[in-house]
Design an enzyme around this catalytic site. Sequence first.
Site, PDB file in Angstrom:
ATOM      1  N   CYS A 119      36.225   1.890  24.130  1.00 39.68           N
ATOM      2  CA  CYS A 119      34.763   1.803  24.029  1.00 39.68           C
ATOM      3  C   CYS A 119      34.056   2.739  25.004  1.00 39.68           C
ATOM      4  CB  CYS A 119      34.311   0.367  24.269  1.00 39.68           C
ATOM      5  SG  CYS A 119      34.876  -0.797  22.997  1.00 39.68           S
ATOM      6  N   CYS A 172      37.966   3.922  18.036  1.00 37.02           N
ATOM      7  CA  CYS A 172      37.591   2.576  17.596  1.00 37.02           C
ATOM      8  C   CYS A 172      38.758   1.947  16.828  1.00 37.02           C
ATOM      9  CB  CYS A 172      36.341   2.649  16.723  1.00 37.02           C
ATOM     10  SG  CYS A 172      35.542   1.050  16.447  1.00 37.02           S
ATOM     11  N   CYS A 181      33.517   6.128  23.543  1.00 39.22           N
ATOM     12  CA  CYS A 181      32.924   6.177  22.205  1.00 39.22           C
ATOM     13  C   CYS A 181      31.501   6.721  22.264  1.00 39.22           C
ATOM     14  CB  CYS A 181      32.906   4.777  21.596  1.00 39.22           C
ATOM     15  SG  CYS A 181      32.116   4.712  19.971  1.00 39.22           S
ATOM     16  N   GLU A 235      43.783  12.138   0.830  1.00 40.01           N
ATOM     17  CA  GLU A 235      43.094  10.849   0.852  1.00 40.01           C
ATOM     18  C   GLU A 235      43.945   9.755   0.205  1.00 40.01           C
ATOM     19  OE1 GLU A 235      40.092   9.799   2.197  1.00 40.01           O
ATOM     20  OE2 GLU A 235      40.341  11.686   3.262  1.00 40.01           O
ATOM     21  N   CYS A 277      26.441  -0.210  20.241  1.00 40.71           N
ATOM     22  CA  CYS A 277      27.436  -1.025  19.527  1.00 40.71           C
ATOM     23  C   CYS A 277      27.246  -2.503  19.842  1.00 40.71           C
ATOM     24  CB  CYS A 277      28.844  -0.580  19.908  1.00 40.71           C
ATOM     25  SG  CYS A 277      30.138  -1.544  19.094  1.00 40.71           S
TER      26      CYS A 277
END
Length: 380
Positions: free
Chosen positions: A199, A192, A202, A37, A208
């Site tokens: 899109c 995204c 997705c 991370e 959205c």
Amino acid sequence: MSSADFSAALLDWFVRHGRKDLPWQTERTPYRVWVSEIMLQQTRVATVIPYYLRFMQRFPDVHALAAAGIDPVLHCWSGLGYYARARHLHAAAQRMVTQYGGEFPATLDDLVALPGIGRSTAGAILALACGQRQPILDGNVRRVLARYHAISGWPGSTAVQKQLWALAERHTPAQRVDEYTQAIMDLGATLCTRAQPACAACPLHAGCQARLAGRATDFPAARPGKTLPVRQVTMLILRNATQEVLLVRRPPVGIWGGLWGFPECSADLPLADWARQALGVIPQVLEQWQPLRHSFSHFHLDITPVLAQLDGHSMRVMEDDGRIWYNVQGNGELGFAAPVQHLLDRLTADTPPGNTDEQNRTMRKTRQAGRRPRQADLPG
């Protein structure tokens, strides 16, 4: 789409399309997730993977990282950028060993209290490695939520951050939180995306708001633009009679903090005057190399490298933590910023292996010292 439907759609997509073979997803532990991370902050997965693998081989657990010196840590980080991340990683590992016996704190507040661990990173560690229900809000998640809910404004502002955190909290499910956390990060990284979002593929496209308005790429809003200033510096590549170069350690904080580099002087100060005042020598300038530009988030740095030579009678050798004579063929685990590594690589290509008696003696001493660079000072 309700929050339950939102998370269910993401989880279903993740089962079929999510990334499940990243190095930090195997033998998932808080330590391995934490390192990944930190490395992934402002850095792409493809760039991080080889660094992560080398780092794990060198520092397989928090005890190994805490016991190491800062130089090996920065050496493994060299080229990855944003070096404060590495310094904070090292400092946090030492805190974990001294305060928690090498175990990771199990609460969000305790994790956030460690150097370099913010709320989102702490949440990711606890969600991915421990299964705790903790929301996250890294760059990919911000983009997904800002588009899905058509949140106006730059996400770095306090007001927008507050909105996005509330949405992250609302959508995070109580079950399968590790998969959900990975899913929403993967969605932002693979579909995204900032430019040309996919899109049609997705799993959230039906609800959205940005897509429905035909404005997907308008969200999230870009940071208010500004012209970056340009700073100029001269890097002195000072070479001695045995073809070693002088390196100095940068201050522990600030740009390239704790890394090793070439002595720097202001571009508007004559090099000979600076070298006499700062180092007590007047080197023989051999060549001025092509300038380099290195860009930071808040300024551009134009670097003029100057190769110069000292004869064998211009220095004496002594221990000094702040500067060393470095064999460019490589003789130690030191951390270098990308421009410095670039210049060292050029020197390595241009410098044949030592074959004089003096150079051979130097190399033997280096090997006997465990391939650590011998340290030196200059008169004055």
